[in-house]
Motif scaffolding. Structure first.
Motif, short mmCIF file in Angstrom:
data_model
loop_
_atom_site.label_atom_id
_atom_site.label_comp_id
_atom_site.label_asym_id
_atom_site.label_seq_id
_atom_site.Cartn_x
_atom_site.Cartn_y
_atom_site.Cartn_z
N UNK A 154 8.25 -12.24 19.98
CA UNK A 154 8.31 -13.47 20.77
C UNK A 154 8.39 -14.70 19.86
N UNK A 155 7.63 -14.70 18.77
CA UNK A 155 7.68 -15.82 17.83
C UNK A 155 9.07 -15.94 17.20
N UNK A 156 9.66 -14.79 16.87
CA UNK A 156 11.01 -14.78 16.31
C UNK A 156 12.01 -15.32 17.32
N UNK A 157 11.88 -14.91 18.59
CA UNK A 157 12.80 -15.37 19.62
C UNK A 157 12.66 -16.88 19.85
N UNK A 158 11.43 -17.37 19.84
CA UNK A 158 11.20 -18.80 20.04
C UNK A 158 11.86 -19.61 18.92
N UNK A 159 11.74 -19.13 17.70
CA UNK A 159 12.29 -19.85 16.55
C UNK A 159 13.82 -19.97 16.63
N UNK A 160 14.45 -19.02 17.26
CA UNK A 160 15.91 -19.05 17.36
C UNK A 160 16.39 -19.57 18.72
N UNK A 161 15.46 -20.06 19.56
CA UNK A 161 15.84 -20.61 20.85
C UNK A 161 16.09 -19.59 21.94
N UNK A 162 15.59 -18.38 21.74
CA UNK A 162 15.77 -17.32 22.73
C UNK A 162 14.48 -17.00 23.46
N UNK A 163 14.51 -15.91 24.20
CA UNK A 163 13.34 -15.48 24.97
C UNK A 163 13.14 -13.97 24.83
N UNK A 164 11.88 -13.59 24.84
CA UNK A 164 11.50 -12.20 25.04
C UNK A 164 10.93 -12.09 26.44
N UNK A 165 11.47 -11.18 27.24
CA UNK A 165 10.95 -10.89 28.57
C UNK A 165 10.22 -9.56 28.50
N UNK A 166 8.95 -9.56 28.87
CA UNK A 166 8.15 -8.34 28.90
C UNK A 166 7.79 -8.06 30.35
N UNK A 167 8.33 -6.99 30.89
CA UNK A 167 8.05 -6.61 32.27
C UNK A 167 6.83 -5.69 32.27
N UNK A 168 5.71 -6.22 32.76
CA UNK A 168 4.46 -5.46 32.82
C UNK A 168 4.18 -4.97 34.25
N UNK A 169 5.22 -4.49 34.91
CA UNK A 169 5.08 -4.07 36.31
C UNK A 169 4.01 -3.00 36.49
N UNK A 170 3.81 -2.17 35.46
CA UNK A 170 2.83 -1.09 35.57
C UNK A 170 1.62 -1.30 34.65
N UNK A 171 1.42 -2.51 34.17
CA UNK A 171 0.29 -2.76 33.28
C UNK A 171 -1.05 -2.73 34.02
N UNK A 172 -1.03 -2.81 35.34
CA UNK A 172 -2.28 -2.66 36.09
C UNK A 172 -2.94 -1.32 35.82
N UNK A 173 -2.15 -0.32 35.45
CA UNK A 173 -2.69 0.99 35.10
C UNK A 173 -2.45 1.32 33.63
N UNK A 174 -2.07 0.33 32.85
CA UNK A 174 -1.86 0.51 31.43
C UNK A 174 -3.05 0.03 30.63
N UNK A 175 -2.97 0.13 29.30
CA UNK A 175 -4.07 -0.35 28.46
C UNK A 175 -4.13 -1.87 28.45
N UNK A 176 -5.15 -2.48 29.01
CA UNK A 176 -5.15 -3.94 29.17
C UNK A 176 -5.10 -4.69 27.85
N UNK A 177 -5.58 -4.08 26.78
CA UNK A 177 -5.56 -4.76 25.49
C UNK A 177 -4.15 -4.95 24.94
#
Length: 335
Positions: A154-177
């Motif tokens: 994400x830091x790399x993408x920000x520096x170049x003017x882009x975006x990282x999209x992270x879809x956490x649709x199933x993070x409710x049952x994933x490792x919260x950390x």
């Protein structure tokens, strides 16, 4: 640009298996079969436009539930599906890389937004993108990318003017950390969270985008003042506040996923990975198992581009468990 086939279509199941006994046991989605309890809605949820105070209440509760830095870092919408192309439009049209194999709608949404889209199988390759997309945990195999690696990207993408999209649709049952929802203000990052999957209320159509405040304001302005319907507001506020139900449900799903693994193993099918909401299998006879169970009225998720792979959701009742076990008992002899 046409939407591809996904799980959960009983119409398609009937076309594939017209002689199957009904009702189908639909294990083709990753939606929780044990939905949040239904309740009577206030009449105003249907007869009036949503009040600003109620919308703000949902934002505050959702921010707390997902660990967002503040309510200003989260925007509600009628499902994450509608968010995908709008989020992809945050980056100037360029090269989009989707970490795959994964859910097909991300690539389609990026094309709608004007990007040239490729699938990348190596996480490090995403650094070359103008728009990088990661599903975490991944659908359909449950693959996890560590939070520290996502934040570095994400830091790399920000520096170049882009975006990282992270879809956490199933993070409710994933490792919260491993969630990056709490890092939304860093910039260069948009996190998607789905309400319907964990709470088993896909028809409510409710999802959230988490990002830095300026990005959230930009998204919210595009949706207008009533992006979330009155019924969705009521269900979102109540369910996201109900931490006891969430805790108990996570424990229940973990136990049922282990039960499903054991059932498949007894019939010579090895579960390789997944999440507590769905299990993932890869083996040469996957297509034969899909057809054998389909003819018995048990619908799994089969993948045209990966004919050796299957995904199975959880049965919703003891009757469904019995039907699955009976169908598995005879699958070896099926064609």
């Amino acid at each position: 640009m046409a939407a591809v086939d996904h799980g959960g279509s009983l119409g398609r199941a009937r076309a594939l298996f017209p002689q199957a006994p009904e009702p189908f046991v639909d294990l083709s989605t990753g939606i929780n079969p044990h939905s949040y309890p239904l309740f009577d809605l206030p009449a105003t949820a249907l007869t009036r436009l949503p009040e600003r105070e109620r919308i703000d209440e949902l934002s505050a509760i959702a921010a707390g539930a997902y660990g967002a830095p503040s309510p200003a870092n989260i925007a509600g919408a009628p499902g994450t599906q509608i968010l995908l192309p709008r989020v992809c439009m945050l980056a100037r049209p360029g090269r989009a890389l989707v970490l795959g194999p994964t859910y097909a709608e991300h690539a389609r949404a990026a094309r709608i937004a004007g990007h040239e889209v490729e699938e990348a199988t190596d996480f490090e390759a995403l650094r070359a993108a103008d728009l990088a997309i990661v599903v975490n945990p991944n659908n359909p195999d449950g693959r996890m990318i560590a939070r520290r690696d996502l934040l570095e990207l994400a830091s790399h993408m920000k520096a170049k003017g882009g975006f990282l999209v992270v879809d956490e649709a199933f993070m409710d049952v994933g490792p919260p950390e491993e969630s990056v929802a709490g890092d939304a203000e860093r910039g260069g990052l948009v996190v998607l969270r789905s309400f319907g999957k964990f709470f088993g209320l896909a028809g409510v159509r409710l999802g959230f985008a988490l990002a830095e405040k300026a990005t959230v304001a930009r998204l919210a302005a595009g949706f207008g003042p009533w992006a979330v319907s009155g019924p969705a507001l009521e269900y979102g506020i109540r369910a996201l506040s109900d931490t006891s139900w969430q805790r108990d449900m996570r424990a229940r799903l973990t136990g049922e996923a282990a039960r499903l693994d054991s059932l498949f193993a007894r019939h010579d099918v090895e579960v390789r990975s997944g999440t507590p909401l769905y299990r993932y299998m890869e083996f040469p006879e996957a297509g034969r198992l899909f057809r054998a169970l389909g003819r018995a009225g048990i619908l799994l998720r089969h993948f045209e581009d990966r004919p050796h792979a299957l995904r199975a959701g959880l049965p919703g009742s003891e009757e469904e468990w019995r039907r699955l076990e009976a169908a598995l008992a005879g699958w070896k002899g099926a064609q």
